[in-house]
Design a protein around this motif. Structure first.
Motif, PDB file in Angstrom:
ATOM      1  N   PHE A  48       0.837  -1.201   0.000  1.00 23.27           N
ATOM      2  CA  PHE A  48       0.000   0.000   0.000  1.00 23.27           C
ATOM      3  C   PHE A  48       0.869   1.247   0.000  1.00 23.27           C
ATOM      4  CE2 PHE A  48      -2.355  -3.374   2.172  1.00 23.27           C
ATOM      5  CZ  PHE A  48      -3.511  -3.413   1.399  1.00 23.27           C
ATOM      6  N   SER A  49       0.324   2.325  -0.580  1.00 23.38           N
ATOM      7  CA  SER A  49       1.090   3.563  -0.689  1.00 23.38           C
ATOM      8  C   SER A  49       1.045   4.431   0.556  1.00 23.38           C
ATOM      9  CB  SER A  49       0.580   4.399  -1.865  1.00 23.38           C
ATOM     10  OG  SER A  49       0.770   3.690  -3.065  1.00 23.38           O
ATOM     11  N   ASN A  50      -0.074   4.337   1.317  1.00 27.14           N
ATOM     12  CA  ASN A  50      -0.228   5.237   2.462  1.00 27.14           C
ATOM     13  C   ASN A  50      -1.256   4.695   3.456  1.00 27.14           C
ATOM     14  OD1 ASN A  50      -2.783   5.901   1.331  1.00 27.14           O
ATOM     15  ND2 ASN A  50      -1.824   7.476   0.064  1.00 27.14           N
ATOM     16  N   LYS A  51      -1.404   5.401   4.537  1.00 22.55           N
ATOM     17  CA  LYS A  51      -2.333   5.036   5.605  1.00 22.55           C
ATOM     18  C   LYS A  51      -3.755   4.907   5.079  1.00 22.55           C
ATOM     19  CE  LYS A  51      -4.297   7.244   9.749  1.00 22.55           C
ATOM     20  NZ  LYS A  51      -4.083   8.263  10.783  1.00 22.55           N
ATOM     21  N   GLU A  52      -4.163   5.829   4.237  1.00 27.19           N
ATOM     22  CA  GLU A  52      -5.526   5.836   3.711  1.00 27.19           C
ATOM     23  C   GLU A  52      -5.828   4.534   2.967  1.00 27.19           C
ATOM     24  OE1 GLU A  52      -3.376   8.385   3.376  1.00 27.19           O
ATOM     25  OE2 GLU A  52      -4.360  10.016   4.461  1.00 27.19           O
ATOM     26  N   ILE A  54      -4.311   1.606   3.255  1.00 28.21           N
ATOM     27  CA  ILE A  54      -4.280   0.444   4.149  1.00 28.21           C
ATOM     28  C   ILE A  54      -5.600   0.333   4.915  1.00 28.21           C
ATOM     29  CG2 ILE A  54      -3.197  -0.576   6.191  1.00 28.21           C
ATOM     30  CD1 ILE A  54      -0.569   0.762   5.257  1.00 28.21           C
ATOM     31  N   VAL A  55      -6.039   1.433   5.494  1.00 33.29           N
ATOM     32  CA  VAL A  55      -7.260   1.395   6.306  1.00 33.29           C
ATOM     33  C   VAL A  55      -8.477   1.119   5.429  1.00 33.29           C
ATOM     34  CG1 VAL A  55      -8.738   2.691   7.885  1.00 33.29           C
ATOM     35  CG2 VAL A  55      -6.251   2.845   8.101  1.00 33.29           C
ATOM     36  N   ALA A  56      -8.561   1.745   4.269  1.00 32.25           N
ATOM     37  CA  ALA A  56      -9.691   1.499   3.370  1.00 32.25           C
ATOM     38  C   ALA A  56      -9.705   0.049   2.889  1.00 32.25           C
ATOM     39  CB  ALA A  56      -9.645   2.466   2.187  1.00 32.25           C
ATOM     40  N   ALA A  57      -8.537  -0.493   2.581  1.00 29.09           N
ATOM     41  CA  ALA A  57      -8.451  -1.902   2.156  1.00 29.09           C
ATOM     42  C   ALA A  57      -8.874  -2.832   3.286  1.00 29.09           C
ATOM     43  CB  ALA A  57      -7.039  -2.224   1.691  1.00 29.09           C
ATOM     44  N   CYS A  58      -8.504  -2.484   4.497  1.00 34.57           N
ATOM     45  CA  CYS A  58      -8.893  -3.264   5.673  1.00 34.57           C
ATOM     46  C   CYS A  58     -10.421  -3.263   5.816  1.00 34.57           C
ATOM     47  CB  CYS A  58      -8.231  -2.674   6.913  1.00 34.57           C
ATOM     48  SG  CYS A  58      -8.837  -3.328   8.465  1.00 34.57           S
ATOM     49  N   MET A  59     -11.023  -2.096   5.696  1.00 40.51           N
ATOM     50  CA  MET A  59     -12.476  -1.972   5.804  1.00 40.51           C
ATOM     51  C   MET A  59     -13.168  -2.759   4.695  1.00 40.51           C
ATOM     52  SD  MET A  59     -12.882   2.043   6.719  1.00 40.51           S
ATOM     53  CE  MET A  59     -12.325   2.701   8.272  1.00 40.51           C
ATOM     54  N   LYS A  60     -12.639  -2.639   3.487  1.00 33.11           N
ATOM     55  CA  LYS A  60     -13.234  -3.365   2.357  1.00 33.11           C
ATOM     56  C   LYS A  60     -13.160  -4.867   2.597  1.00 33.11           C
ATOM     57  CE  LYS A  60     -12.921  -4.233  -2.591  1.00 33.11           C
ATOM     58  NZ  LYS A  60     -12.187  -3.980  -3.829  1.00 33.11           N
ATOM     59  N   ARG A  61     -12.047  -5.328   3.086  1.00 39.58           N
ATOM     60  CA  ARG A  61     -11.864  -6.761   3.345  1.00 39.58           C
ATOM     61  C   ARG A  61     -12.908  -7.284   4.329  1.00 39.58           C
ATOM     62  NH1 ARG A  61      -7.310  -9.198   6.863  1.00 39.58           N
ATOM     63  NH2 ARG A  61      -7.247 -11.347   6.213  1.00 39.58           N
ATOM     64  N   VAL A  62     -13.151  -6.544   5.398  1.00 40.96           N
ATOM     65  CA  VAL A  62     -14.156  -6.952   6.383  1.00 40.96           C
ATOM     66  C   VAL A  62     -15.544  -6.919   5.744  1.00 40.96           C
ATOM     67  CG1 VAL A  62     -15.243  -6.358   8.588  1.00 40.96           C
ATOM     68  CG2 VAL A  62     -12.760  -6.211   8.346  1.00 40.96           C
ATOM     69  N   GLY A 103     -15.249   7.913   7.473  1.00 38.10           N
ATOM     70  CA  GLY A 103     -15.389   9.331   7.155  1.00 38.10           C
ATOM     71  C   GLY A 103     -14.126  10.140   7.391  1.00 38.10           C
ATOM     72  N   LYS A 104     -13.200   9.588   8.135  1.00 36.45           N
ATOM     73  CA  LYS A 104     -11.951  10.291   8.432  1.00 36.45           C
ATOM     74  C   LYS A 104     -10.892  10.101   7.352  1.00 36.45           C
ATOM     75  CE  LYS A 104     -12.667  10.040  13.396  1.00 36.45           C
ATOM     76  NZ  LYS A 104     -12.113   9.638  14.681  1.00 36.45           N
ATOM     77  N   ILE A 105     -11.128   9.138   6.455  1.00 40.38           N
ATOM     78  CA  ILE A 105     -10.141   8.852   5.410  1.00 40.38           C
ATOM     79  C   ILE A 105     -10.194   9.933   4.343  1.00 40.38           C
ATOM     80  CG2 ILE A 105      -9.456   7.236   3.590  1.00 40.38           C
ATOM     81  CD1 ILE A 105     -10.549   4.982   5.351  1.00 40.38           C
ATOM     82  N   ALA A 113      -8.059   4.178  -2.198  1.00 33.52           N
ATOM     83  CA  ALA A 113      -8.898   4.289  -1.001  1.00 33.52           C
ATOM     84  C   ALA A 113     -10.303   4.751  -1.386  1.00 33.52           C
ATOM     85  CB  ALA A 113      -8.275   5.256   0.003  1.00 33.52           C
ATOM     86  N   ALA A 114     -10.394   5.683  -2.316  1.00 32.89           N
ATOM     87  CA  ALA A 114     -11.700   6.169  -2.777  1.00 32.89           C
ATOM     88  C   ALA A 114     -12.516   5.026  -3.382  1.00 32.89           C
ATOM     89  CB  ALA A 114     -11.521   7.298  -3.786  1.00 32.89           C
TER      90      ALA A 114
END
Length: 188
Positions: A48-52, A54-62, A103-105, A113-114
């Motif tokens: 991943f390129s950045n925090k955004e 990683i977190v978005a991918a994590c959310m999508k995975r769940v 919403g914080k991303i 991430a988008a």
């Protein structure tokens, strides 16, 4: 010479989920993540390129996991389907807490991430449609009380997911117990 990569993308996303749930989006950062993974921090950037991202991918995975399980439910009997759906939500009870951080991303920092957040929104809509359909059918079949408005039934159903499991009952048993409590109430 740098340390050898020793974690997978799956391990990285599992740890991301754990840390975002513990620290929130604002408290989560790549240094914290790298401290909890065995391997070089630079390895994170291979995935991943950045925090955004990683977190978005994590959310999508769940969300993918929940969506797959929810859509696999046999809806022939709406009451049975509602119980099965509650079990899915109980098993992934952190979903709403995790998605509450979406919403914080800052999607301006990442098109990936988008795209992941767009998928999450669409999946959330799909789950809402399924839930509404099941509740309407259950009420039509007289499986649910007619005198209680549907939004109240749905609201209480969703609040079950956040009920603390203070006895540490395994998730499937806990979900069944919650469903029985919801459907039968607390009266003897």
């Amino acid at each position: 010479m740098g340390r050898k990569q020793s974690f997978t993308e799956s391990e990285l996303l599992d740890m991301t989920k754990k840390l975002v749930l513990e620290h929130g989006y604002d408290g989560f950062h790549l240094k914290l993540l790298s401290e909890h993974l065995s391997g070089a921090r630079s390895t994170i950037y291979q995935y991943f390129s950045n925090k955004e991202e990683i977190v978005a991918a994590c959310m999508k995975r769940v969300m993918v996991k929940v969506l797959e399980k929810a859509l696999a439910i046999d809806e022939t009997d709406p009451m049975d389907a509602l119980e099965q759906l509650l079990l899915v939500y109980v098993e992934e009870s952190a979903l709403h807490q995790l998605l509450g951080q979406a919403g914080k991303i800052n999607v301006a920092n990442s098109s990936a991430a988008a795209k992941d957040l767009e998928f999450i929104d669409e999946a959330h809509t799909t789950l809402k449609v399924q839930l509404s359909r099941l509740f309407e059918r259950a009420q039509q079949n007289k499986g649910l009380r007619q005198d209680i408005p549907l939004p109240v039934l749905i609201g209480v159903f969703f609040n079950l997911i956040d009920t603390p499991n203070m006895m540490n009952i395994p998730a499937p048993d806990w979900g069944k117990l919650l469903f029985q409590m919801w459907i039968g109430g607390a009266r003897s």
